[in-house]
Design a protein around this motif. Structure first.
Motif, PDB file in Angstrom:
ATOM      1  N   MET A   1       0.916  -1.154  -0.036  1.00 22.23           N
ATOM      2  CA  MET A   1       0.008  -0.137   0.020  1.00 22.23           C
ATOM      3  C   MET A   1       0.837   1.236   0.209  1.00 22.23           C
ATOM      4  O   MET A   1       2.150   1.347   0.212  1.00 22.23           O
ATOM      5  CB  MET A   1      -0.865   0.202   1.287  1.00 22.23           C
ATOM      6  CG  MET A   1      -1.770  -1.359   1.220  1.00 22.23           C
ATOM      7  SD  MET A   1      -3.281  -1.041   2.469  1.00 22.23           S
ATOM      8  CE  MET A   1      -4.447  -0.541   1.716  1.00 22.23           C
ATOM      9  N   VAL A   2       0.388   2.429  -0.459  1.00 23.63           N
ATOM     10  CA  VAL A   2       0.968   3.547  -0.444  1.00 23.63           C
ATOM     11  C   VAL A   2       0.256   4.676   0.648  1.00 23.63           C
ATOM     12  O   VAL A   2      -1.044   4.571   0.727  1.00 23.63           O
ATOM     13  CB  VAL A   2       0.895   4.231  -1.876  1.00 23.63           C
ATOM     14  CG1 VAL A   2       1.892   3.385  -2.835  1.00 23.63           C
ATOM     15  CG2 VAL A   2      -0.374   4.440  -2.277  1.00 23.63           C
ATOM     16  N   TYR A   3       0.877   5.467   1.220  1.00 24.41           N
ATOM     17  CA  TYR A   3       0.280   6.577   1.666  1.00 24.41           C
ATOM     18  C   TYR A   3      -0.018   7.771   0.815  1.00 24.41           C
ATOM     19  O   TYR A   3       0.729   8.666   0.440  1.00 24.41           O
ATOM     20  CB  TYR A   3       1.242   7.063   2.926  1.00 24.41           C
ATOM     21  CG  TYR A   3       0.325   7.889   4.060  1.00 24.41           C
ATOM     22  CD1 TYR A   3      -0.335   7.391   5.097  1.00 24.41           C
ATOM     23  CD2 TYR A   3       0.346   9.284   3.862  1.00 24.41           C
ATOM     24  CE1 TYR A   3      -0.983   7.952   5.918  1.00 24.41           C
ATOM     25  CE2 TYR A   3      -0.503  10.064   4.567  1.00 24.41           C
ATOM     26  CZ  TYR A   3      -0.895   9.359   5.774  1.00 24.41           C
ATOM     27  OH  TYR A   3      -1.740  10.108   6.567  1.00 24.41           O
ATOM     28  N   HIS A   4      -1.390   7.913   0.569  1.00 23.20           N
ATOM     29  CA  HIS A   4      -1.755   8.747  -0.674  1.00 23.20           C
ATOM     30  C   HIS A   4      -1.843  10.220   0.040  1.00 23.20           C
ATOM     31  O   HIS A   4      -2.572  10.269   0.928  1.00 23.20           O
ATOM     32  CB  HIS A   4      -3.174   8.127  -0.976  1.00 23.20           C
ATOM     33  CG  HIS A   4      -3.509   8.733  -2.256  1.00 23.20           C
ATOM     34  ND1 HIS A   4      -3.875   9.906  -2.480  1.00 23.20           N
ATOM     35  CD2 HIS A   4      -3.646   8.159  -3.345  1.00 23.20           C
ATOM     36  CE1 HIS A   4      -4.232  10.179  -3.610  1.00 23.20           C
ATOM     37  NE2 HIS A   4      -4.151   8.757  -4.268  1.00 23.20           N
ATOM     38  N   ASN A   5      -1.218  11.099  -0.647  1.00 23.13           N
ATOM     39  CA  ASN A   5      -1.066  12.502   0.102  1.00 23.13           C
ATOM     40  C   ASN A   5      -2.473  13.002   0.016  1.00 23.13           C
ATOM     41  O   ASN A   5      -2.774  13.989   0.905  1.00 23.13           O
ATOM     42  CB  ASN A   5      -0.195  13.298  -0.761  1.00 23.13           C
ATOM     43  CG  ASN A   5       1.153  12.855  -0.529  1.00 23.13           C
ATOM     44  OD1 ASN A   5       1.593  12.179   0.293  1.00 23.13           O
ATOM     45  ND2 ASN A   5       2.242  13.215  -1.559  1.00 23.13           N
ATOM     46  N   ILE A   6      -3.139  13.008  -1.085  1.00 25.53           N
ATOM     47  CA  ILE A   6      -4.686  13.451  -1.086  1.00 25.53           C
ATOM     48  C   ILE A   6      -5.454  13.099   0.023  1.00 25.53           C
ATOM     49  O   ILE A   6      -6.363  14.137   0.719  1.00 25.53           O
ATOM     50  CB  ILE A   6      -5.007  13.651  -2.572  1.00 25.53           C
ATOM     51  CG1 ILE A   6      -4.266  14.484  -3.394  1.00 25.53           C
ATOM     52  CG2 ILE A   6      -6.628  13.979  -2.717  1.00 25.53           C
ATOM     53  CD1 ILE A   6      -5.001  14.322  -4.928  1.00 25.53           C
ATOM     54  N   TYR A   7      -5.586  11.682   0.041  1.00 24.91           N
ATOM     55  CA  TYR A   7      -6.429  11.359   0.913  1.00 24.91           C
ATOM     56  C   TYR A   7      -6.024  11.219   2.438  1.00 24.91           C
ATOM     57  O   TYR A   7      -6.849  10.841   3.451  1.00 24.91           O
ATOM     58  CB  TYR A   7      -6.999   9.873   0.469  1.00 24.91           C
ATOM     59  CG  TYR A   7      -7.744  10.282  -0.713  1.00 24.91           C
ATOM     60  CD1 TYR A   7      -8.848  10.843  -1.005  1.00 24.91           C
ATOM     61  CD2 TYR A   7      -6.991   9.703  -2.040  1.00 24.91           C
ATOM     62  CE1 TYR A   7      -9.201  10.988  -2.341  1.00 24.91           C
ATOM     63  CE2 TYR A   7      -7.761   9.847  -3.388  1.00 24.91           C
ATOM     64  CZ  TYR A   7      -8.839  10.509  -3.311  1.00 24.91           C
ATOM     65  OH  TYR A   7      -9.382  10.675  -4.522  1.00 24.91           O
ATOM     66  N   ASP A   8      -4.565  11.371   2.739  1.00 27.40           N
ATOM     67  CA  ASP A   8      -3.988  11.389   3.994  1.00 27.40           C
ATOM     68  C   ASP A   8      -4.283   9.920   4.674  1.00 27.40           C
ATOM     69  O   ASP A   8      -4.654   9.805   5.800  1.00 27.40           O
ATOM     70  CB  ASP A   8      -4.490  12.482   4.868  1.00 27.40           C
ATOM     71  CG  ASP A   8      -3.789  12.547   6.017  1.00 27.40           C
ATOM     72  OD1 ASP A   8      -2.549  12.539   5.920  1.00 27.40           O
ATOM     73  OD2 ASP A   8      -4.049  13.526   6.895  1.00 27.40           O
ATOM     74  N   SER A   9      -4.187   8.839   3.958  1.00 32.84           N
ATOM     75  CA  SER A   9      -4.206   7.739   4.241  1.00 32.84           C
ATOM     76  C   SER A   9      -3.641   6.392   3.609  1.00 32.84           C
ATOM     77  O   SER A   9      -3.266   6.903   2.427  1.00 32.84           O
ATOM     78  CB  SER A   9      -5.746   7.270   4.192  1.00 32.84           C
ATOM     79  OG  SER A   9      -6.146   5.981   4.493  1.00 32.84           O
ATOM     80  N   TRP A  10      -3.342   5.364   4.277  1.00 34.22           N
ATOM     81  CA  TRP A  10      -2.843   4.195   3.629  1.00 34.22           C
ATOM     82  C   TRP A  10      -3.694   3.573   2.470  1.00 34.22           C
ATOM     83  O   TRP A  10      -4.895   3.751   2.917  1.00 34.22           O
ATOM     84  CB  TRP A  10      -2.346   3.182   4.558  1.00 34.22           C
ATOM     85  CG  TRP A  10      -1.108   3.450   5.223  1.00 34.22           C
ATOM     86  CD1 TRP A  10      -0.888   4.064   6.721  1.00 34.22           C
ATOM     87  CD2 TRP A  10       0.144   3.583   4.832  1.00 34.22           C
ATOM     88  NE1 TRP A  10       0.278   4.684   6.828  1.00 34.22           N
ATOM     89  CE2 TRP A  10       1.151   3.984   5.597  1.00 34.22           C
ATOM     90  CE3 TRP A  10       0.797   3.095   3.340  1.00 34.22           C
ATOM     91  CZ2 TRP A  10       2.570   4.067   5.536  1.00 34.22           C
ATOM     92  CZ3 TRP A  10       2.030   3.241   3.229  1.00 34.22           C
ATOM     93  CH2 TRP A  10       2.976   3.728   4.248  1.00 34.22           C
ATOM     94  N   ALA A  11      -3.610   3.609   1.362  1.00 34.15           N
ATOM     95  CA  ALA A  11      -4.436   3.003   0.299  1.00 34.15           C
ATOM     96  C   ALA A  11      -3.932   2.040  -0.716  1.00 34.15           C
ATOM     97  O   ALA A  11      -2.556   2.008  -0.743  1.00 34.15           O
ATOM     98  CB  ALA A  11      -4.991   4.196  -0.481  1.00 34.15           C
ATOM     99  N   TRP A  12      -4.623   1.383  -1.545  1.00 40.90           N
ATOM    100  CA  TRP A  12      -3.981   0.710  -2.596  1.00 40.90           C
ATOM    101  C   TRP A  12      -3.552   1.407  -3.801  1.00 40.90           C
ATOM    102  O   TRP A  12      -3.587   2.559  -3.591  1.00 40.90           O
ATOM    103  CB  TRP A  12      -5.355  -0.275  -3.092  1.00 40.90           C
ATOM    104  CG  TRP A  12      -6.604   0.451  -3.558  1.00 40.90           C
ATOM    105  CD1 TRP A  12      -6.683   1.945  -3.501  1.00 40.90           C
ATOM    106  CD2 TRP A  12      -7.776   0.093  -3.944  1.00 40.90           C
ATOM    107  NE1 TRP A  12      -7.865   2.200  -3.991  1.00 40.90           N
ATOM    108  CE2 TRP A  12      -8.568   1.084  -4.402  1.00 40.90           C
ATOM    109  CE3 TRP A  12      -8.122  -1.462  -4.202  1.00 40.90           C
ATOM    110  CZ2 TRP A  12      -9.991   0.784  -5.021  1.00 40.90           C
ATOM    111  CZ3 TRP A  12      -9.351  -1.559  -4.729  1.00 40.90           C
ATOM    112  CH2 TRP A  12     -10.252  -0.374  -4.934  1.00 40.90           C
ATOM    113  N   LEU A  13      -2.758   0.933  -4.688  1.00 43.21           N
ATOM    114  CA  LEU A  13      -2.107   1.490  -5.781  1.00 43.21           C
ATOM    115  C   LEU A  13      -3.225   1.831  -7.102  1.00 43.21           C
ATOM    116  O   LEU A  13      -4.105   0.692  -7.090  1.00 43.21           O
ATOM    117  CB  LEU A  13      -0.844   0.932  -6.220  1.00 43.21           C
ATOM    118  CG  LEU A  13       0.402   1.073  -5.093  1.00 43.21           C
ATOM    119  CD1 LEU A  13       0.366   0.318  -4.100  1.00 43.21           C
ATOM    120  CD2 LEU A  13       1.632   0.623  -5.835  1.00 43.21           C
ATOM    121  N   GLY A  14      -3.041   2.551  -7.821  1.00 43.38           N
ATOM    122  CA  GLY A  14      -3.914   2.807  -8.903  1.00 43.38           C
ATOM    123  C   GLY A  14      -3.931   3.910  -9.624  1.00 43.38           C
ATOM    124  O   GLY A  14      -3.412   5.061  -9.064  1.00 43.38           O
ATOM    125  N   GLY A  15      -4.733   4.198 -10.714  1.00 46.79           N
ATOM    126  CA  GLY A  15      -4.883   5.257 -11.047  1.00 46.79           C
ATOM    127  C   GLY A  15      -5.679   5.383 -12.522  1.00 46.79           C
ATOM    128  O   GLY A  15      -6.512   4.489 -12.635  1.00 46.79           O
TER     129      GLY A  15
END
Length: 192
Positions: A61-75
């Motif tokens: 997982m990545v710590y997503h800057n916009i959502y301020d949370s650990w999240a899956w990868l994708g786009g």
């Protein structure tokens, strides 16, 4: 788009959420304008990667800057209708990982995700929907990981039983990440 539409029609929903979302995504595929690009400001196609280790007890997982949370990868698909190419590109961009194994080339999960309005690179992005296709991947957890600083501030392997403690996005934890863990277990008969 015809292949994706055919693939989605053949997709067997795992639960009520996937059944309902399948119907709506099919409608968008058949009637939506520019859904493979962000030009469609209401809804567009995205991909996510559910990346497990060989033991199936951790998820990358990545710590997503916009959502301020650990999240899956994708786009975003950004015009590419080959969603498997898109997911591999996103995994490499967001984590630095180049050696990725599809545990199945089939769509692993589908979901319609709401995206709240937010700022990205100094521009306001209005609330919209992601018509999301998730793929199940495996990566060697010894691979070197790297941060994509304009999108995330962390990349790490998280134990399956700790996802709910690490991710602050309650809806994702309860509705999506827990579903994906169950699907791995049921499809692969593994530890998750």
């Amino acid at each position: 788009m015809e292949n994706l539409e055919k693939e989605l029609k053949e997709y067997k929903p795992f639960n009520e959420q996937e059944k309902r979302d399948k119907e709506l995504i099919l409608q968008w595929l058949q009637n939506g304008d520019k859904i493979f690009t962000r030009e469609n400001k209401v809804a567009h196609i995205t991909v996510s990667a559910w990346i497990v280790n060989a033991n199936r007890d951790k998820v990358l997982m990545v710590y997503h800057n916009i959502y301020d949370s650990w999240a899956w990868l994708g786009g975003h698909a950004d015009g590419n209708k080959n969603l498997r190419e898109v997911v591999l590109k996103e995994v490499e961009e967001e984590s630095g990982v180049k050696e990725v194994k599809f545990l199945s080339t089939d769509i692993f999960s589908i979901e319609i995700l709401t995206v709240a309005g937010h700022e990205k690179r100094g521009e306001y992005i209005s609330s919209h929907l992601h018509l999301n296709f998730t793929f199940l991947l495996e990566v060697d957890e010894k691979m070197n990981l790297q941060i994509k600083s304009d999108e995330n501030s962390g990349v790490e392997w998280i134990k399956v039983d700790e996802i709910s403690k690490k991710s602050s996005e309650k809806w994702f934890v309860e509705r999506i990440y827990s579903k994906l863990c169950r699907k791995v277990k049921e499809n692969l008969g593994e530890v998750i």
